[in-house]
Scaffold this active site. Structure first.
Site, PDB file in Angstrom:
ATOM      1  N   GLY A   1       0.824  -1.209   0.000  1.00 25.19           N
ATOM      2  CA  GLY A   1       0.000   0.000   0.000  1.00 25.19           C
ATOM      3  C   GLY A   1       0.854   1.253   0.000  1.00 25.19           C
ATOM      4  O   GLY A   1       2.081   1.194  -0.091  1.00 25.19           O
ATOM      5  N   VAL A   2       0.155   2.390   0.092  1.00 23.25           N
ATOM      6  CA  VAL A   2       0.870   3.660   0.089  1.00 23.25           C
ATOM      7  C   VAL A   2       1.469   3.919   1.470  1.00 23.25           C
ATOM      8  O   VAL A   2       1.057   3.335   2.452  1.00 23.25           O
ATOM      9  CB  VAL A   2      -0.076   4.820  -0.280  1.00 23.25           C
ATOM     10  CG1 VAL A   2      -0.319   4.823  -1.775  1.00 23.25           C
ATOM     11  CG2 VAL A   2      -1.382   4.754   0.490  1.00 23.25           C
ATOM     12  N   GLY A   3       2.432   4.788   1.538  1.00 20.13           N
ATOM     13  CA  GLY A   3       2.925   5.253   2.834  1.00 20.13           C
ATOM     14  C   GLY A   3       4.295   4.724   3.186  1.00 20.13           C
ATOM     15  O   GLY A   3       4.875   3.873   2.494  1.00 20.13           O
TER      16      GLY A   3
ATOM     17  N   GLY B   1      -7.396   0.744  -2.949  1.00 20.73           N
ATOM     18  CA  GLY B   1      -7.413  -0.665  -3.345  1.00 20.73           C
ATOM     19  C   GLY B   1      -7.215  -1.615  -2.186  1.00 20.73           C
ATOM     20  O   GLY B   1      -7.101  -2.829  -2.385  1.00 20.73           O
TER      21      GLY B   1
ATOM     22  N   ASN C   1      -8.261   9.507   3.572  1.00 20.55           N
ATOM     23  CA  ASN C   1      -8.009   9.426   2.130  1.00 20.55           C
ATOM     24  C   ASN C   1      -9.127   8.645   1.428  1.00 20.55           C
ATOM     25  O   ASN C   1      -9.807   9.162   0.560  1.00 20.55           O
ATOM     26  CB  ASN C   1      -6.670   8.728   1.862  1.00 20.55           C
ATOM     27  CG  ASN C   1      -5.517   9.458   2.530  1.00 20.55           C
ATOM     28  OD1 ASN C   1      -5.502  10.685   2.582  1.00 20.55           O
ATOM     29  ND2 ASN C   1      -4.560   8.709   3.052  1.00 20.55           N
TER      30      ASN C   1
ATOM     31  N   ILE D   1      -5.645   2.892   9.883  1.00 20.34           N
ATOM     32  CA  ILE D   1      -5.779   3.912  10.920  1.00 20.34           C
ATOM     33  C   ILE D   1      -5.903   3.221  12.276  1.00 20.34           C
ATOM     34  O   ILE D   1      -5.199   3.559  13.209  1.00 20.34           O
ATOM     35  CB  ILE D   1      -6.978   4.835  10.596  1.00 20.34           C
ATOM     36  CG1 ILE D   1      -6.573   5.753   9.438  1.00 20.34           C
ATOM     37  CG2 ILE D   1      -7.427   5.624  11.831  1.00 20.34           C
ATOM     38  CD1 ILE D   1      -7.611   6.718   8.982  1.00 20.34           C
TER      39      ILE D   1
ATOM     40  N   GLU E   1      -0.873  -1.999  -6.900  1.00 16.45           N
ATOM     41  CA  GLU E   1      -1.480  -0.845  -7.594  1.00 16.45           C
ATOM     42  C   GLU E   1      -0.441   0.196  -7.912  1.00 16.45           C
ATOM     43  O   GLU E   1      -0.336   0.700  -9.005  1.00 16.45           O
ATOM     44  CB  GLU E   1      -2.443  -0.131  -6.654  1.00 16.45           C
ATOM     45  CG  GLU E   1      -3.680  -0.808  -6.378  1.00 16.45           C
ATOM     46  CD  GLU E   1      -4.419   0.004  -5.355  1.00 16.45           C
ATOM     47  OE1 GLU E   1      -5.609  -0.210  -5.261  1.00 16.45           O
ATOM     48  OE2 GLU E   1      -3.840   0.852  -4.660  1.00 16.45           O
TER      49      GLU E   1
HETATM   50  O1  0RQ Z   1      -1.190  11.970  10.632  1.00 16.53           O
HETATM   51  O2  0RQ Z   1       0.746  12.987   9.585  1.00 16.53           O
HETATM   52  O3  0RQ Z   1      -1.022  14.370  10.701  1.00 16.53           O
HETATM   53  O4  0RQ Z   1       0.507  12.925  12.067  1.00 16.53           O
HETATM   54  O5  0RQ Z   1      -2.690   9.374  10.085  1.00 16.53           O
HETATM   55  O6  0RQ Z   1      -0.349   7.945   9.462  1.00 16.53           O
HETATM   56  O7  0RQ Z   1       1.252   6.337  10.435  1.00 16.53           O
HETATM   57  O8  0RQ Z   1       2.077   8.094   8.791  1.00 16.53           O
HETATM   58  O9  0RQ Z   1       0.683   6.108   8.087  1.00 16.53           O
HETATM   59  O10 0RQ Z   1       1.054   7.363   5.892  1.00 16.53           O
HETATM   60  O11 0RQ Z   1       0.828   4.847   6.046  1.00 16.53           O
HETATM   61  O12 0RQ Z   1      -1.160   6.339   6.388  1.00 16.53           O
HETATM   62  C1  0RQ Z   1      -4.283   4.395   6.719  1.00 16.53           C
HETATM   63  C2  0RQ Z   1      -4.034   6.839   6.325  1.00 16.53           C
HETATM   64  C3  0RQ Z   1      -2.041   5.430   6.922  1.00 16.53           C
HETATM   65  C4  0RQ Z   1      -3.092   5.216   4.645  1.00 16.53           C
HETATM   66  C5  0RQ Z   1      -3.379   5.472   6.171  1.00 16.53           C
HETATM   67  C6  0RQ Z   1      -2.635   9.639  11.493  1.00 16.53           C
HETATM   68  C7  0RQ Z   1      -1.168   9.833  11.768  1.00 16.53           C
HETATM   69  C8  0RQ Z   1      -0.739  10.627  10.539  1.00 16.53           C
HETATM   70  C9  0RQ Z   1      -0.806   8.966   8.620  1.00 16.53           C
HETATM   71  P1  0RQ Z   1      -0.148  13.169  10.754  1.00 16.53           P
HETATM   72  P2  0RQ Z   1       1.015   7.149   9.231  1.00 16.53           P
HETATM   73  P3  0RQ Z   1       0.438   6.178   6.522  1.00 16.53           P
HETATM   74  C10 0RQ Z   1      -3.167   1.072  -1.944  1.00 16.53           C
HETATM   75  C11 0RQ Z   1      -3.727   0.926  -0.587  1.00 16.53           C
HETATM   76  C12 0RQ Z   1      -6.044   3.572   2.836  1.00 16.53           C
HETATM   77  C13 0RQ Z   1      -5.808   3.336   1.361  1.00 16.53           C
HETATM   78  C14 0RQ Z   1      -4.943   2.155   1.096  1.00 16.53           C
HETATM   79  C15 0RQ Z   1      -4.351   5.105   3.817  1.00 16.53           C
HETATM   80  C16 0RQ Z   1      -1.579   9.995   9.443  1.00 16.53           C
HETATM   81  O13 0RQ Z   1      -2.338   4.058   4.510  1.00 16.53           O
HETATM   82  O14 0RQ Z   1      -4.930   6.089   3.392  1.00 16.53           O
HETATM   83  O15 0RQ Z   1      -4.588   1.373   1.946  1.00 16.53           O
HETATM   84  N1  0RQ Z   1      -4.836   3.842   3.572  1.00 16.53           N
HETATM   85  N2  0RQ Z   1      -4.592   1.992  -0.173  1.00 16.53           N
HETATM   86  O16 0RQ Z   1      -0.979  10.536  12.956  1.00 16.53           O
HETATM   87  C17 0RQ Z   1      -6.120   9.271  14.117  1.00 16.53           C
HETATM   88  C18 0RQ Z   1      -5.568   7.012  14.321  1.00 16.53           C
HETATM   89  C19 0RQ Z   1      -4.459   7.252  13.471  1.00 16.53           C
HETATM   90  C20 0RQ Z   1      -4.285   8.538  12.977  1.00 16.53           C
HETATM   91  C21 0RQ Z   1      -2.721   7.235  12.194  1.00 16.53           C
HETATM   92  N3  0RQ Z   1      -5.804   5.804  14.820  1.00 16.53           N
HETATM   93  N4  0RQ Z   1      -6.374   8.048  14.613  1.00 16.53           N
HETATM   94  N5  0RQ Z   1      -5.120   9.556  13.296  1.00 16.53           N
HETATM   95  N6  0RQ Z   1      -3.193   8.495  12.207  1.00 16.53           N
HETATM   96  N7  0RQ Z   1      -3.480   6.458  12.981  1.00 16.53           N
HETATM   97  C22 0RQ Z   1      -2.994   2.469  -2.534  1.00 16.53           C
HETATM   98  C23 0RQ Z   1      -4.247   3.040  -3.102  1.00 16.53           C
HETATM   99  O17 0RQ Z   1      -5.285   2.614  -2.842  1.00 16.53           O
HETATM  100  C24 0RQ Z   1      -4.181   4.179  -4.033  1.00 16.53           C
END
Ligand code: 0RQ
Length: 505
Positions: free
Chosen positions: A268-270, A387, A383, A363, A293
């Site tokens: 995934g992304v990130g 996928g 977001n 999350i 993806e």
């Molecule tokens: O926020 O930057 O403001 O501090 O969420 O968190 O830990 O840096 O993780 O960048 O991997 O994102 C699920 C959002 C994770 C992403 C999600 C806050 C945290 C931070 C980002 P700040 P991290 P990531 C294929 C797969 C769905 C789509 C997907 C996502 C920010 O991976 O959008 O999987 N996934 N696609 O502080 C409140 C919580 C939190 C929280 C983290 N429990 N409550 N805020 N954060 N946990 C690709 C495509 O589909 C295109």
């Protein structure tokens, strides 16, 4: 121009972004290419946004519906959202301005599985697409369109739209030509055919898109690169998460349950997802394959290092450094990377057949293994599901990864009950935090709860979770299959909303 737009007749359609934006009127639905900061139009969205601002200045309404492949970039989603002209948006975004507009209730947002997008376009759920605005790297002598770094829903967009605007981006490497694999038709049920992909790198279509040339109303030249965000270097948490997944792979290979070169990897992304791939650089696996993806830095480096033999994706989303490595090595990479429409990349049929290993960030997860990927505190869109659902449900192994806490410990990413459901307990096989991993396969809900609390939760929250679970198991009138204290299950989120901290003080 002659090299990039090789069809002489189409050269008559070359115009400025402002002129092209004249084809877009208030109330239209527009299909816009773009997938995770790759392959989106760079100039026409700004021209549309300027048009909207001018209309708003005159007191006139101007808003459009926008359906993309996935997220775009500030000069696409960002400028349109800032001009307050996006009335409807689907299927995935990650732009801060657009996100604020969605959470303020200004933009109606349909968050959906990416594998469903093209089908819903064909079924007419968005109404008619008035215009498609897409990015290409070139147009051939016969008028075939060569996409750039991302495909997403582009093939369906040009089919569905009445008019097509093509941004030909000269900043994108002309040698991308040949890296795409685009099928024109798999038919519709009950006559739909199987997607004949039996290996992740099989080619089943043509390396270009076809479009009725009469529909192409404008060609706009641009020369600026994709979003190209930098990745953070893997931090300790990401490295710990990556190490556990790699240990697990080692274990499964030794036990004979996974081939030595694993199975096709989806990431995934990130940053965490990228860190897992970075960890594989030093792991004892060769001839890896990717079926994902978005192909990011981590997977590119595995290919360049000779650890991964080939990868399939719908978009290439690199940091500036990785883009340089991609361009420097494009001759070597041309027969190792294939880009496909997202309907194929994310197809449940193909993911299940290939036995893809899905690794996505989350999350939060709850003690029973349900996962929230999209909503902060149950109501605010982050977001979108993207996928992650397509891959998770159909994967051979489905992993969810996250640090155990967010916001300096004020939020536990392991909660009694998720505040929004994206991936159900039935789909999630492994949860991994920097604390440890929970293998949920073959476990009933209460067995899972013990594993998730003891292995994955942060020590600051373990007692609080044990206390919740104990009291739920002992409460009156509670079913002992999935024990919950319903009035308390979401109280951690409510506490955070009220006090800024989930911890009981
Ligand atoms: O926020 O930057 O403001 O501090 O969420 O968190 O830990 O840096 O993780 O960048 O991997 O994102 C699920 C959002 C994770 C992403 C999600 C806050 C945290 C931070 C980002 P700040 P991290 P990531 C294929 C797969 C769905 C789509 C997907 C996502 C920010 O991976 O959008 O999987 N996934 N696609 O502080 C409140 C919580 C939190 C929280 C983290 N429990 N409550 N805020 N954060 N946990 C690709 C495509 O589909 C295109």
């Amino acid at each position: 121009a002659a090299e990039r737009v090789r069809h002489a007749g189409l050269r008559d359609k070359i115009m400025s972004a402002e002129q092209a934006a004249d084809f877009i009127q208030n109330g239209m639905t527009v299909a816009v290419s773009g997938f995770t900061g790759a392959g989106y139009p760079k100039a026409v969205p700004t021209a549309i946004a300027e048009k909207a601002k001018a209309a708003h200045g005159r007191g006139e309404a101007f808003a459009i519906g926008v359906v993309t492949g996935a997220s775009t970039a500030p000069e696409c989603d960002g400028v349109l959202a800032a001009a307050n002209c996006v009335s409807f948006r689907s299927p995935f975004q990650s732009d801060p301005t657009l996100r604020n507009g969605i959470n303020a209730g200004n933009t109606a947002y349909q968050d959906m599985h990416l594998s469903h997008v093209e089908q819903q376009m064909r079924q007419g759920f968005y109404g008619a697409f008035d215009v498609a605005v897409i990015e290409a790297v070139a147009i051939t002598e016969e008028g075939k369109i060569i996409p750039a770094m991302g495909i997403g829903h582009m093939n369906e967009a040009v089919k569905a739209a009445k008019k097509v605007i093509i941004e030909v981006n000269t900043a994108q490497n002309a040698q991308l030509e040949g890296m795409h694999d685009i099928v024109h038709d798999i038919g519709v049920p009950p006559y739909r055919q199987p997607i004949p992909l039996v290996g992740p790198f099989d080619r089943i279509g043509a390396p270009y898109m076809e479009c009725d040339l009469d529909k192409i109303v404008a060609i706009v030249f641009t020369d600026s690169g994709d979003r190209n965000s930098k990745f953070a270097d893997p931090d300790d948490n990401s490295k710990r998460i990556a190490a556990q997944i790699i240990d697990f792979f080692n274990h499964e290979v030794k036990a004979g349950r996974l081939p030595k070169n694993l199975l096709p990897l989806q990431s995934g992304v990130g940053n965490v997802a990228n860190a897992v791939l970075a960890g594989l650089l030093d792991a004892p696996f060769d001839d890896l394959t990717g079926y994902t993806e978005v192909l990011q830095d981590g997977m590119l480096d595995l290919i360049i290092a000779g650890k991964m033999k080939s990868a399939s994706a719908t978009a290439l989303s690199f940091s500036p450094d990785a883009l340089q490595r991609f361009n420097d090595n494009i001759e070597f990479l041309r027969d190792k990377i294939v880009l496909r429409p997202m309907e194929y990349t994310n197809s449940p049929e193909v993911i299940r057949r290939l036995g893809v290993i899905g690794m996505n960030a989350m999350i939060e997860a709850d003690i029973y293994g349900n996962v929230n990927s999209t909503h902060v505190m149950g109501t605010k869109m982050m977001n979108g599901i993207g996928g992650s659902g397509d891959f998770t449900r159909n994967a051979f192994f489905s992993f969810f990864v996250s640090p155990s806490v967010a916001k300096d410990g004020a939020i536990s990413c392991i909660v009694p009950m998720v505040s929004h459901h994206d991936h159900t307990e039935h789909d999630v096989m492994f949860i991994v935090t920097e604390q440890g991993m929970a293998d949920l396969r073959g476990k009933a809900p209460r067995q899972r709860a013990k594993l998730i609390i003891e292995n994955c939760a942060h020590p600051d929250y373990r007692d609080q979770l044990r206390d919740y679970f104990d009291r739920a198991e002992k409460a009156e009138k509670v079913g002992l299959h999935t024990p919950h204290l319903l009035a308390e299950a979401l109280s951690w989120h409510q506490r955070f909303v009220e006090t800024g901290d989930m911890r009981v003080k």
